[in-house]
Scaffold this motif. Structure first.
Motif, mmCIF file in Angstrom:
data_model
loop_
_atom_site.group_PDB
_atom_site.id
_atom_site.type_symbol
_atom_site.label_atom_id
_atom_site.label_comp_id
_atom_site.label_asym_id
_atom_site.label_seq_id
_atom_site.Cartn_x
_atom_site.Cartn_y
_atom_site.Cartn_z
ATOM 1 N N MET C 225 0.814 -1.201 0.000
ATOM 2 C CA MET C 225 0.000 0.000 0.000
ATOM 3 C C MET C 225 0.849 1.252 0.000
ATOM 4 S SD MET C 225 -2.777 -1.165 -0.487
ATOM 5 C CE MET C 225 -3.302 -2.867 -0.576
ATOM 6 N N ALA C 228 1.773 2.008 -3.515
ATOM 7 C CA ALA C 228 0.741 1.966 -4.551
ATOM 8 C C ALA C 228 0.555 3.299 -5.267
ATOM 9 C CB ALA C 228 -0.590 1.515 -3.964
ATOM 10 N N ASP C 229 0.873 4.406 -4.596
ATOM 11 C CA ASP C 229 0.572 5.683 -5.232
ATOM 12 C C ASP C 229 1.443 5.962 -6.446
ATOM 13 O OD1 ASP C 229 -1.603 6.239 -3.856
ATOM 14 O OD2 ASP C 229 -0.807 7.871 -2.678
ATOM 15 N N SER C 266 -4.563 3.568 -7.753
ATOM 16 C CA SER C 266 -4.677 3.893 -6.326
ATOM 17 C C SER C 266 -5.187 5.313 -6.110
ATOM 18 C CB SER C 266 -3.326 3.724 -5.652
ATOM 19 O OG SER C 266 -2.447 4.739 -6.089
ATOM 20 N N ASN C 267 -5.576 5.592 -4.900
ATOM 21 C CA ASN C 267 -6.137 6.910 -4.591
ATOM 22 C C ASN C 267 -5.250 8.051 -5.077
ATOM 23 O OD1 ASN C 267 -7.808 8.903 -3.021
ATOM 24 N ND2 ASN C 267 -5.827 9.190 -2.029
ATOM 25 N N GLY C 268 -3.944 7.911 -4.901
ATOM 26 C CA GLY C 268 -3.055 9.020 -5.221
ATOM 27 C C GLY C 268 -2.563 9.015 -6.647
ATOM 28 N N ARG D 249 -15.682 5.318 -7.044
ATOM 29 C CA ARG D 249 -14.286 4.998 -7.369
ATOM 30 C C ARG D 249 -14.022 3.500 -7.191
ATOM 31 N NH1 ARG D 249 -10.559 8.641 -3.966
ATOM 32 N NH2 ARG D 249 -9.101 8.629 -5.705
ATOM 33 N N ARG D 253 -12.971 0.464 -10.169
ATOM 34 C CA ARG D 253 -11.877 -0.512 -10.103
ATOM 35 C C ARG D 253 -12.346 -1.924 -10.439
ATOM 36 N NH1 ARG D 253 -10.907 4.611 -8.979
ATOM 37 N NH2 ARG D 253 -8.679 4.987 -8.668
ATOM 38 N N ASN D 300 -10.047 9.842 1.774
ATOM 39 C CA ASN D 300 -9.573 9.430 0.450
ATOM 40 C C ASN D 300 -8.293 8.595 0.541
ATOM 41 O OD1 ASN D 300 -11.562 10.778 -1.055
ATOM 42 N ND2 ASN D 300 -10.371 12.660 -1.217
ATOM 43 N N MET D 303 -8.361 4.753 0.699
ATOM 44 C CA MET D 303 -9.150 3.990 -0.272
ATOM 45 C C MET D 303 -8.362 2.917 -1.021
ATOM 46 S SD MET D 303 -12.218 4.912 0.095
ATOM 47 C CE MET D 303 -12.831 3.901 -1.254
ATOM 48 N N SER D 304 -7.075 3.080 -1.194
ATOM 49 C CA SER D 304 -6.331 2.173 -2.083
ATOM 50 C C SER D 304 -6.479 0.701 -1.710
ATOM 51 C CB SER D 304 -4.854 2.573 -2.143
ATOM 52 O OG SER D 304 -4.725 3.872 -2.696
ATOM 53 N N PHE D 307 -9.621 -0.435 -3.082
ATOM 54 C CA PHE D 307 -9.564 -0.585 -4.546
ATOM 55 C C PHE D 307 -8.966 -1.951 -4.894
ATOM 56 C CE2 PHE D 307 -8.986 4.299 -5.243
ATOM 57 C CZ PHE D 307 -10.292 4.501 -4.876
#
Lengths: 356, 356, 356, 356
Positions: C225, C228-229, C266-268, D249, D253, D300, D303-304, D307
Motif C-alpha cells: 500500500m 501503490a501511489d 490507487s487513490n493518489g 471509485r 476498479r 480518500n 481507499m487504495s 480498490f
C-alpha cells in the motif's frame, strides 16, 4: 389558448409552422389520456423520431441529466452508443416498467425484428401522485401501444393530455407543452422542436415577468420550497445533422430554458433531456455490410444558433403546457387550478410582455 | 452603482450583508488590475476559501463544466477527490499557465509545506483578446502572487477590475460581479455567495426584461450569433455543510442563473462553475492520524433552497458586473461601451422592473 | 531490451512494424531528458498527432480520467469539442504550467497562427519527486519547445528518457514505454499505438505471471500500500476513422491494460488516457467556409477489435517501460533499481511465459 | 468446485470467511432459477444491502458504467442522490421491466411504505438469448418477489443459478459467481464482497495464465471477435464507511478485475458496476426531523486497499462463476460446455498457477 395567441413572444428566433415538435420532419406524437372516475388522472405520451422501424434504423441521440431524481429507463445505452432504437415514452413514475414492457412488445412484433433479442426502451416519467392514484398503476401495456399506434405528425395536443394529465407545475396545473424554432437560412435553416411534460416548481416567470411572485402564490418562502419538487421531461428534436456529442450539448441547453421559466431543478426533481436528430442521412442501420458509415455533420462552430433555439423552444413549450392546461379535480378530491388567465394577462400587460 | 441601488431586485431570497461572495465567512478576494498603456487591459482575481494554509486544510469543492471551450486547470483533481487545495485564480486565457506557476510558488513557500511535491492549482480564464493584447501575455507570476496576498474579506470591487478588466458581456463592457443570498433561519440560515467573470454573449435580460432586444443591439440575428461567443467563470461559495456531490449539484444550478440573464452557453464559451463549502467543520487535513473523518452534512432534501440561492446570486452577480463596468478603450483602439444606463433604466421602468 | 526480445508475448493480436506509437502514420515523438548533476532527473516527452499545424488542422480526440489525482491541463476542452489542437506534452507534476506556456508559445509562433488568441494545451504529468528535485522546477519552456522540435517518426526511445527519466513503477525504475497492434485486414487493418509514462504501484504481473509477488518486493501488505501511489499517463493513437465518442471508449479500455500489469489506480494516482485519431480524413479545420464536414466513421459494431488492441498495447507499453528502464541514483542519493532481469526471466520461465 | 478448492489463488489479500458477498455483514442474496422444458434457461438474483426496509433506510451507493450497451434501470437516481432504496435485481435483458414492477410492488407493500409514491428500482441484466427463449419473457413478477423473499445471508449459490442460469462467458458456460476480501486490521479490517453475473467474451486468463489461448477456443481472431459480445453485471458491497463518491471509485476498479480475466468490455457489452456501503452508520433515513446527518467517513487516502480488494474479488468472482457453472443444453438444442476442467487444470499447472 397557446402563449402566442395572447401576443406573448419568447426569444428572438421565429417558430416553425406549427410551433410544435412535429415541425421537425418525420417526428410523430401519440397520446393516450386516462381520465377515469375520481381517482385516475394519468396517461401516456409517445414521441417517434420517425415513422419507420426505429430498431432497424436508429437515430442519433443523447440524454442529459439535469437532475437525476427520476426513473428514466434506457439512458445509459443511449449515452454509450449515441443512438436511440425505440419510441420515446413519457408516463407516470410507477408506470415506467409497464411502458418498457410495451415498447419491448412493440419492437419484437415489428416486421423485420423477428430475431431481435435486445431492446433499449427509453421511458421517462414525472410523478402525478398528487392528482392520480399512482399506486394503483392504471397504465397498461395496451395504453402504451395505443399511444405509439396513434402517433402522427401535425398538431400536438397540449395541457391535460397523455403523460401530462395529472401533472402540476409552479403550483398550477401543468401538462404537455410543445414549441419549435426555425433558424433563418443564413444560420442553416434548421428546425428545433421541443416537447415537455411539466411537473415542477420554482417561481414562475413568463417571458421574464414575475408572475409567480405577483400572484402571491409563492410569496412565502416556506411555501416556495414545499412546492419546488417535481420533475420535467424534455424531448428535443432537430433536423440538423448533429452527432451525439453535439446533441448532448443541445440537451444541456434545454435546462437553461427551464431556468428561464423559474424552475430551479430542485432536489426532488427528475429533470431529463432527451435529444435526437431526425435527419434522414444520419440514421444508423441495425446491421450493415459496411464497416463504416459516411455522414455529413454540422461543425461545432455552427452549434450556437441551435443552442439558442433549444433554449427558446423549451421555455415556450413549458409555458404552453401551463396556458393549455385546465383546472382539474383528481385523487382525494384534490383540485389544482389552471393558471389564472385574467390575472396573469394583467401582470403580463403591466410588465409590458403583452404590448398594450 | 450596483443593481440594487437602482431598485432592481433579483429573485425572492434576501441578500447577505454585503451582497457579495465575502458574505460567506472566511472567504477572501484579492484583485490586481493591469490597465497599462493603450494595449494592456487584463488582470487577476484571486478567491481564497479561507485565510489559512489551503493545502494543509483543504475545502470540499466541486467543478461543473457548463460548456468546456475553456482552459480551466485543475478541474479533474477537484472532481476526483472532492476537494480544493489552492486559491482559485481567474485571469485571461493565455495566462493560465503563469497563474498556475504562481499558485505552485505560493503553495511551496507557505510555512508547513516544505516537503510538498504536488500542488493542484485551480485556474480559470476568459478571453479578453478583444480589448487586451492577450498574445503579449502581460500577466506575470508576481501579479498573481500580489492578488493572493491582497485578498481580504469585506466589499469586493466589481466591473473593470482584476480578471474582468478587459472582458465583454452581451456586447457591453463586462467584468467582475458578485452577489449573495442568505436563507431564512427556517431554511437553515445558510449563505451562498457568487463571484463571476463575465465575457459572454446572448440576448441580455435584466430581471426578465428584454433589454438586449430593446436596445436593438441584438435585433439582427446575424449579429446575435457573432457576439454569442465568450465565456463565464462562476465561483460559488457557501457556509452550508455540503459535501462534494451536493456542491456539484449547486454548481450545476449556477448555469440556470446565467441562462436567466440571456446567456446561451454558446459553442465557443468556456462556462465553468467552481463551488466550495467554507464550513470550518468540513476541512480536510492534508495528513491525519485518523483513518476516518466525522462530518455533519446537509441532507439531500435540504438542498433546494441552496439551489435557488445559487441561481439568484449568479444572475445578480452577472448583472452587477455589467452595472459596475465602465466604458473602456483598449487594444487597437477598440472601444467597448458600458451598458447605457439611461436607456436601460427606461426599459426597466417600462417593464415595471423598476417600480415607477 | 524490450519485452518481445526475451520471447515474451502479450495478447493475441500482432504488433505494428516498430511496435510503437509511431506505427500510426503521421504520429511523431520527441523527448528531452534532464539528467543533470545529482538532483535533476526529469524531462519532457512530446507526442504530435501529425507533423503539420495542429491548431489549423485539429484531430479528433478524447480524454478519459482513470483516476483524477493529477494535473492534466486541457482536458475539458478536448472533452467538449472532441478535438485536440496542440502537441501532447508529458512532464513532471510541477512543470505542467511551464509546458503549457511553451505550447502556447509554439502555437502562437507557427505560421498561419498570427491572429490566434486562444490555445488549448494538453499537458500531462506524473510525479518524479522521489528521484528528482521536483520543487526546483528545472524544466524550462526551452526544453519543451526542443522536445516538440525534435519530434519525429520511427523508433521511440524508452525507459529513463524524457518525462520518464525519474519515474518509479511497481517499486522498480519506470519510464517511457510504447507498443502497438495492427489488426488483420478482416478486422479493418487498423493500427493502434500506445505510449505511456509509468509511475505507479500495485502488484506487478508480467504476461499474467505474478512477478511482484515472487520477487517478494510486494509480499508485505503494508508495503504494497505504501508503494501503490503514483500515476500513469497513457496516450493512445489510431489510424482508424473513429470519432470522439468512440475514442473515449478506446481510452477507457486502456485502463484494463494497466490493470493487467497489476496496477490498481490507487487513490493518489493520476491515471489519464488521451486518445486521438490520426486519420487524415477526420482533421477538423480551424476555420471553414462550410457549415458541415463529411466524414467516414467506423460503426460502433466494429469497435471491439480496437478495444482489444488498446488493452494489449497498453499492457505491453507499460512492461516495455520497465524492461527498458535502468537503475538510477537521483535526489538525496535515492537509488531505484531496474527490474532485476535474471530473476524476472526465471520467474517468467517458471510460469511458462517464456517457453523453455 | 470453487477456484480455491483447486489451489488457485487470486491476488495477495485474504478472503472473507465465506469468500462471498455475504461476508459483508447484513448483505443477503436470494435466487430463483428457471430451468424449464427445453427452452427456458433464465432466472433472477436479488441482492439486499440489508434485511430491513430499504426504502426507509437507504444505503449509500454508486453506479459506474463500464460499457453502457445494457438496460440497467435506476442508475441515474443512484448517481444523483448517492443512495439506493431497493433490492438490486439481476435478470435477463427483456425481463428488466417485469423485475422493476416487482420491486415497486415489493416496496409499496412493505409496512411503513403505505404512502410511498415513488420507487427507484435498480435492475440489471445480461442477455441469455443464446440458451434461453428470451423473447418469451418467462420471468414473472412472482419470480422476482420470490427471489427477494428467499434472500438470506450465508453461502451463495454459484454457476447456473438465478440470473446466471443461461449466461455464457468466454465461450464457456458462465453464471453467478462471488468472492470477497477482508483487509488486515492495519488497513482498516474492512470487507469487500462482489457478486457477478457473467455473460461476456474476450480471451480467458485464469490467475494470469492464458487458458483461452491454450484451449484454442480463441485462437482464430475471427472467432475472438464474434464471441466478444455480452455483458457483465458486477455488484460490490463493503462494510467500510465510504460515501457515494468513493463508492463510485471502488466501482470503477471492478472493471480492472474484469480486465484481468481477459474481458475487453466489447462494444456490445453491458458492463455495469453497482457498489454500496452496508455500514449501518451510513444509512439514510427516508424522512428525518434533522436537517443534517452526522457520518464518519473513510478519508480518500485510505481507499487504495479497498480498490485492490475490489479488483481481486471481482476477478475471483468471475472465475468462480466459470468453475461452478455446468454444461447446459437450452433453446434450439444449443449446448454450451462448462470450462473443461481437466485441460484447464493442466494448463494452470503448466503455468505454475497450481503449484505442482
Amino acid at each position: 389558448k397557446r402563449l402566442r395567441e395572447y401576443g406573448i413572444k419568447i426569444g428572438v428566433l421565429p417558430t416553425g409552422k406549427l410551433n410544435a415538435i412535429t415541425d421537425v420532419a418525420g417526428v410523430q406524437v401519440g397520446q393516450v389520456t386516462l381520465n377515469k372516475g375520481t381517482e385516475v388522472r394519468t396517461g401516456v405520451s409517445a414521441i417517434l423520431p420517425h415513422a419507420g422501424n426505429l430498431f432497424q434504423e436508429k437515430v442519433l441521440a443523447a440524454v442529459y441529466v439535469g437532475n437525476g431524481f427520476g426513473k428514466l429507463a434506457g439512458s445509459s445505452q443511449v449515452q454509450e452508443l449515441g443512438n436511440l432504437e425505440s419510441p420515446i415514452i413519457l408516463t407516470n413514475t410507477l408506470s415506467v416498467a409497464t411502458a418498457m414492457n410495451a415498447v419491448i412488445t412493440h419492437t419484437l412484433q415489428q416486421p423485420g425484428n423477428e430475431k431481435v433479442q435486445s431492446v433499449n426502451a427509453l421511458v421517462g416519467e414525472t410523478n402525478d401522485g398528487g392528482l392520480n392514484d399512482i399506486r394503483g398503476r392504471h397504465v397498461t401495456e395496451k395504453h402504451v401501444l395505443e399511444a405509439i399506434q396513434k402517433a402522427k405528425d401535425g398538431e400536438v395536443e397540449e395541457g391535460n393530455v397523455g403523460a401530462g394529465t395529472g401533472t402540476i407545475c409552479f403550483g398550477f396545473k401543468g401538462g404537455i407543452g410543445t414549441s419549435s424554432r426555425k433558424l433563418p437560412p443564413s444560420l442553416g435553416g434548421y428546425t428545433v422542436g421541443v416537447l415537455v411534460q411539466t411537473n415542477f416548481g420554482g417561481v414562475l416567470q413568463i417571458a421574464g415577468a414575475p408572475v409567480g411572485e405577483e400572484l402571491e402564490r409563492f410569496s412565502f418562502r416556506q411555501q416556495i420550497m414545499e412546492k419546488a419538487d417535481g420533475s420535467c421531461m424534455i424531448v428535443v428534436a432537430t433536423d440538423a445533422p448533429v452527432d451525439a456529442r453535439n446533441l448532448e450539448r443541445m440537451a444541456k441547453r434545454a435546462m437553461l430554458g427551464l431556468g428561464k421559466t423559474g424552475g430551479i431543478a430542485s432536489n426532488g426533481s427528475g429533470d431529463y433531456v432527451i435529444s435526437f436528430s431526425a435527419h434522414p442521412g444520419l440514421r444508423v442501420p441495425y446491421e450493415s455490410r459496411e464497416r463504416t458509415q459516411t455522414v455529413t455533420l454540422l461543425r461545432n462552430d455552427e452549434m450556437s444558433p441551435l443552442f439558442m433555439a433549444t433554449i427558446e423552444a423549451t421555455e415556450e413549450a413549458i409555458l404552453n403546457s401551463l396556458f393549455k392546461a385546465e383546472t382539474i379535480v383528481g385523487k382525494d378530491k384534490n383540485k389544482v387550478e389552471a393558471l389564472p388567465l385574467e390575472k396573469t394577462l394583467d401582470i403580463l400587460k403591466k410588465h409590458h410582455v403583452i404590448k398594450p
